[in-house]
Design a protein around this motif. Structure first.
Motif, PDB file in Angstrom:
ATOM      1  N   GLU A  34     -15.330  -6.049   4.650  1.00  0.00           N
ATOM      2  CA  GLU A  34     -14.638  -5.830   5.728  1.00  0.00           C
ATOM      3  C   GLU A  34     -13.256  -5.724   5.235  1.00  0.00           C
ATOM      4  OE1 GLU A  34     -15.934  -5.321   9.247  1.00  0.00           O
ATOM      5  OE2 GLU A  34     -17.610  -4.515   7.890  1.00  0.00           O
ATOM      6  N   PHE A  35     -12.646  -6.618   4.557  1.00  0.00           N
ATOM      7  CA  PHE A  35     -11.426  -6.801   4.109  1.00  0.00           C
ATOM      8  C   PHE A  35     -11.084  -5.334   3.259  1.00  0.00           C
ATOM      9  CE2 PHE A  35      -8.177  -7.668   1.151  1.00  0.00           C
ATOM     10  CZ  PHE A  35      -7.230  -8.124   1.878  1.00  0.00           C
ATOM     11  N   VAL A  36     -12.046  -5.066   2.322  1.00  0.00           N
ATOM     12  CA  VAL A  36     -11.586  -3.880   1.446  1.00  0.00           C
ATOM     13  C   VAL A  36     -11.757  -2.544   2.280  1.00  0.00           C
ATOM     14  CG1 VAL A  36     -12.748  -2.497  -0.350  1.00  0.00           C
ATOM     15  CG2 VAL A  36     -12.559  -5.129  -0.603  1.00  0.00           C
ATOM     16  N   VAL A  37     -12.699  -2.471   3.142  1.00  0.00           N
ATOM     17  CA  VAL A  37     -12.636  -1.297   4.011  1.00  0.00           C
ATOM     18  C   VAL A  37     -11.515  -1.047   4.957  1.00  0.00           C
ATOM     19  CG1 VAL A  37     -13.958  -0.230   6.034  1.00  0.00           C
ATOM     20  CG2 VAL A  37     -15.084  -1.034   4.225  1.00  0.00           C
ATOM     21  N   CYS A  38     -10.901  -2.026   5.582  1.00  0.00           N
ATOM     22  CA  CYS A  38      -9.969  -2.008   6.387  1.00  0.00           C
ATOM     23  C   CYS A  38      -8.559  -2.070   5.954  1.00  0.00           C
ATOM     24  CB  CYS A  38     -10.304  -2.930   7.614  1.00  0.00           C
ATOM     25  SG  CYS A  38     -11.592  -2.873   8.482  1.00  0.00           S
ATOM     26  N   HIS A  39      -8.535  -2.479   4.706  1.00  0.00           N
ATOM     27  CA  HIS A  39      -7.055  -2.788   4.116  1.00  0.00           C
ATOM     28  C   HIS A  39      -6.702  -1.704   3.231  1.00  0.00           C
ATOM     29  CE1 HIS A  39      -3.921  -5.668   3.089  1.00  0.00           C
ATOM     30  NE2 HIS A  39      -3.798  -5.211   1.922  1.00  0.00           N
ATOM     31  N   ASP A  40      -5.368  -1.597   3.516  1.00  0.00           N
ATOM     32  CA  ASP A  40      -4.681  -0.370   2.641  1.00  0.00           C
ATOM     33  C   ASP A  40      -3.896  -1.103   1.857  1.00  0.00           C
ATOM     34  OD1 ASP A  40      -5.377   1.865   4.524  1.00  0.00           O
ATOM     35  OD2 ASP A  40      -4.175   0.619   5.774  1.00  0.00           O
ATOM     36  N   PHE A  41      -4.245  -0.913   0.353  1.00  0.00           N
ATOM     37  CA  PHE A  41      -3.488  -1.714  -0.835  1.00  0.00           C
ATOM     38  C   PHE A  41      -2.289  -0.688  -1.360  1.00  0.00           C
ATOM     39  CE2 PHE A  41      -8.001  -2.681  -0.810  1.00  0.00           C
ATOM     40  CZ  PHE A  41      -8.021  -4.137  -0.779  1.00  0.00           C
ATOM     41  N   GLY A  42      -1.374  -1.684  -1.989  1.00  0.00           N
ATOM     42  CA  GLY A  42      -0.317  -0.967  -2.596  1.00  0.00           C
ATOM     43  C   GLY A  42       0.940  -0.568  -1.628  1.00  0.00           C
ATOM     44  N   LEU A  43       0.783  -1.222  -0.479  1.00  0.00           N
ATOM     45  CA  LEU A  43       1.890  -0.452   0.339  1.00  0.00           C
ATOM     46  C   LEU A  43       3.218  -1.348   0.284  1.00  0.00           C
ATOM     47  CD1 LEU A  43      -0.048   0.336   3.458  1.00  0.00           C
ATOM     48  CD2 LEU A  43       0.642   2.106   1.760  1.00  0.00           C
ATOM     49  N   ASN A  44       4.156  -0.471   0.419  1.00  0.00           N
ATOM     50  CA  ASN A  44       5.585  -1.112   0.170  1.00  0.00           C
ATOM     51  C   ASN A  44       6.143  -1.377   1.796  1.00  0.00           C
ATOM     52  OD1 ASN A  44       8.347  -2.032  -0.058  1.00  0.00           O
ATOM     53  ND2 ASN A  44       8.758  -0.453  -1.622  1.00  0.00           N
ATOM     54  N   LYS A  45       6.400  -2.494   2.347  1.00  0.00           N
ATOM     55  CA  LYS A  45       6.922  -2.514   3.606  1.00  0.00           C
ATOM     56  C   LYS A  45       8.243  -2.746   3.769  1.00  0.00           C
ATOM     57  CE  LYS A  45       2.348  -4.315   4.808  1.00  0.00           C
ATOM     58  NZ  LYS A  45       1.557  -5.264   5.463  1.00  0.00           N
ATOM     59  N   SER A  46       9.079  -2.515   2.750  1.00  0.00           N
ATOM     60  CA  SER A  46      10.686  -2.965   2.573  1.00  0.00           C
ATOM     61  C   SER A  46      11.409  -1.794   3.550  1.00  0.00           C
ATOM     62  CB  SER A  46      11.130  -3.221   1.290  1.00  0.00           C
ATOM     63  OG  SER A  46      11.011  -1.872   0.658  1.00  0.00           O
ATOM     64  N   ASN A  47      10.696  -0.827   3.843  1.00  0.00           N
ATOM     65  CA  ASN A  47      11.748   0.175   4.512  1.00  0.00           C
ATOM     66  C   ASN A  47      10.848   0.777   5.659  1.00  0.00           C
ATOM     67  OD1 ASN A  47      13.619   1.543   5.082  1.00  0.00           O
ATOM     68  ND2 ASN A  47      13.169   3.573   3.763  1.00  0.00           N
ATOM     69  N   PRO A  48      10.760  -0.256   6.881  1.00  0.00           N
ATOM     70  CA  PRO A  48      10.013   0.448   7.852  1.00  0.00           C
ATOM     71  C   PRO A  48      10.626   1.398   8.775  1.00  0.00           C
ATOM     72  CG  PRO A  48      11.135  -1.793   8.497  1.00  0.00           C
ATOM     73  CD  PRO A  48      11.335  -1.337   6.845  1.00  0.00           C
ATOM     74  N   MET A  49       9.708   2.249   9.472  1.00  0.00           N
ATOM     75  CA  MET A  49      10.080   3.358  10.092  1.00  0.00           C
ATOM     76  C   MET A  49       9.940   3.208  11.649  1.00  0.00           C
ATOM     77  SD  MET A  49       9.310   6.479   7.860  1.00  0.00           S
ATOM     78  CE  MET A  49      10.195   7.936   8.934  1.00  0.00           C
ATOM     79  N   SER A  50      10.666   3.425  12.717  1.00  0.00           N
ATOM     80  CA  SER A  50      10.532   3.045  14.072  1.00  0.00           C
ATOM     81  C   SER A  50       9.243   4.303  14.540  1.00  0.00           C
ATOM     82  CB  SER A  50      11.458   3.232  14.967  1.00  0.00           C
ATOM     83  OG  SER A  50      12.425   4.469  14.864  1.00  0.00           O
ATOM     84  N   LYS A  51       8.714   4.121  15.814  1.00  0.00           N
ATOM     85  CA  LYS A  51       7.936   5.189  16.364  1.00  0.00           C
ATOM     86  C   LYS A  51       8.722   6.425  16.549  1.00  0.00           C
ATOM     87  CE  LYS A  51       5.062   4.220  19.836  1.00  0.00           C
ATOM     88  NZ  LYS A  51       4.532   4.136  21.205  1.00  0.00           N
ATOM     89  N   GLU A  52       9.877   6.377  16.866  1.00  0.00           N
ATOM     90  CA  GLU A  52      10.761   7.474  17.007  1.00  0.00           C
ATOM     91  C   GLU A  52      11.065   8.311  15.695  1.00  0.00           C
ATOM     92  OE1 GLU A  52      11.341   4.673  18.468  1.00  0.00           O
ATOM     93  OE2 GLU A  52      10.874   5.237  20.506  1.00  0.00           O
ATOM     94  N   GLU A  53      11.312   7.507  14.728  1.00  0.00           N
ATOM     95  CA  GLU A  53      11.890   8.038  13.261  1.00  0.00           C
ATOM     96  C   GLU A  53      10.060   8.775  12.852  1.00  0.00           C
ATOM     97  OE1 GLU A  53      14.929   5.326  11.174  1.00  0.00           O
ATOM     98  OE2 GLU A  53      13.049   4.356  11.562  1.00  0.00           O
ATOM     99  N   VAL A  54       9.127   8.361  12.964  1.00  0.00           N
ATOM    100  CA  VAL A  54       7.913   8.962  12.454  1.00  0.00           C
ATOM    101  C   VAL A  54       7.751   9.972  13.466  1.00  0.00           C
ATOM    102  CG1 VAL A  54       5.340   8.574  12.727  1.00  0.00           C
ATOM    103  CG2 VAL A  54       6.871   6.865  11.721  1.00  0.00           C
ATOM    104  N   LEU A  55       7.654  10.108  14.732  1.00  0.00           N
ATOM    105  CA  LEU A  55       7.764  11.450  15.537  1.00  0.00           C
ATOM    106  C   LEU A  55       8.534  12.382  15.052  1.00  0.00           C
ATOM    107  CD1 LEU A  55       7.185   9.764  19.155  1.00  0.00           C
ATOM    108  CD2 LEU A  55       5.514  10.919  17.781  1.00  0.00           C
TER     109      LEU A  55
END
Length: 219
Positions: A25-46
């Motif tokens: 379950e962990f392997v199926v649901c997890h996204d490996f190798g992601l860098n979270k140091s520069n988050p984007m807001s919902k408005e930026e993604v839209l």
């Protein structure tokens, strides 16, 4: 004594099964190798996705769970949509003309309408409306297939979708859904796209020749 030994063996087997299930379950649901140091807001993604919806020239192909192959050619507000090598739809947002192909056992019908328009929060009929309405979460970014992409997640009362978005162009390169099988196993369904930029010619998006079709025009 023998009964206790059998019980202990059963407990150990159950623990191993549960551990294997939890790891899966962990392997199926997890996204490996992601860098979270520069988050984007919902408005930026839209805003980024809107940029993708306006990208003028690209070719996209993907295969669904039934191994059907989809091909999309986009150029200057016109697009051609093929399924398994056969034309399914053509639209020109400059003239608002749309042609849909319907195949029957004895005939092939081309339905023509003049109300084609770009839908809001959509990239060539791939809707990303849930990002505007559901709970939003930025997951991170990483390099994938030579390009930088971001991962985001939407949650609608436990129904989770993930979008993988090219950070430069704003094009959606993958959409991930999760559902349960036998109530306990999480299954991951992906629509991973192979996208080539600036390769589509006028010929790829030319209005199709309908001389061999039965043409039906909407009023």
């Amino acid at each position: 004594m023998k009964a206790k030994k059998i019980l202990l063996i059963i407990i150990c087997i159950l623990i191993i099964i549960i551990a294997i299930w939890a790891i899966r379950e962990f392997v199926v649901c997890h996204d490996f190798g992601l860098n979270k140091s520069n988050p984007m807001s919902k408005e930026e993604v839209l805003n980024l996705l809107k940029k993708g919806s306006e990208y003028p020239n690209y070719y996209c192909t993907y295969t669904d769970d039934s191994n059907s192959k989809y091909e999309i050619y986009v150029k200057d507000n016109t697009y051609t949509f093929n399924l398994d090598g056969e034309l399914m739809m053509w639209e020109n947002y400059n003239t608002n003309e749309s042609i849909m192909i319907f195949r029957t056992k004895d005939n092939t019908i081309a339905g023509i309408s003049n109300d084609a328009h770009k839908e809001e929060y959509s990239q060539i009929h791939l809707s990303y409306t849930p990002i505007t309405t559901d709970e939003y979460k930025y997951l991170g970014e990483k390099e994938q297939d030579g390009r930088q992409v971001i991962y985001i997640e939407t949650n609608d009362n436990g129904f989770i979708e993930k979008y993988v978005i090219d950070k430069e162009t704003g094009l959606i390169v993958n959409k991930i859904n999760y559902y349960k099988r036998f109530l306990i196993f999480t299954v991951k369904s992906e629509s991973k796209k192979d996208i080539k930029l600036d390769v589509v010619t006028d010929e790829n998006v030319a209005r199709p020749d309908l001389s061999s079709y039965t043409v039906v025009e909407s009023e």
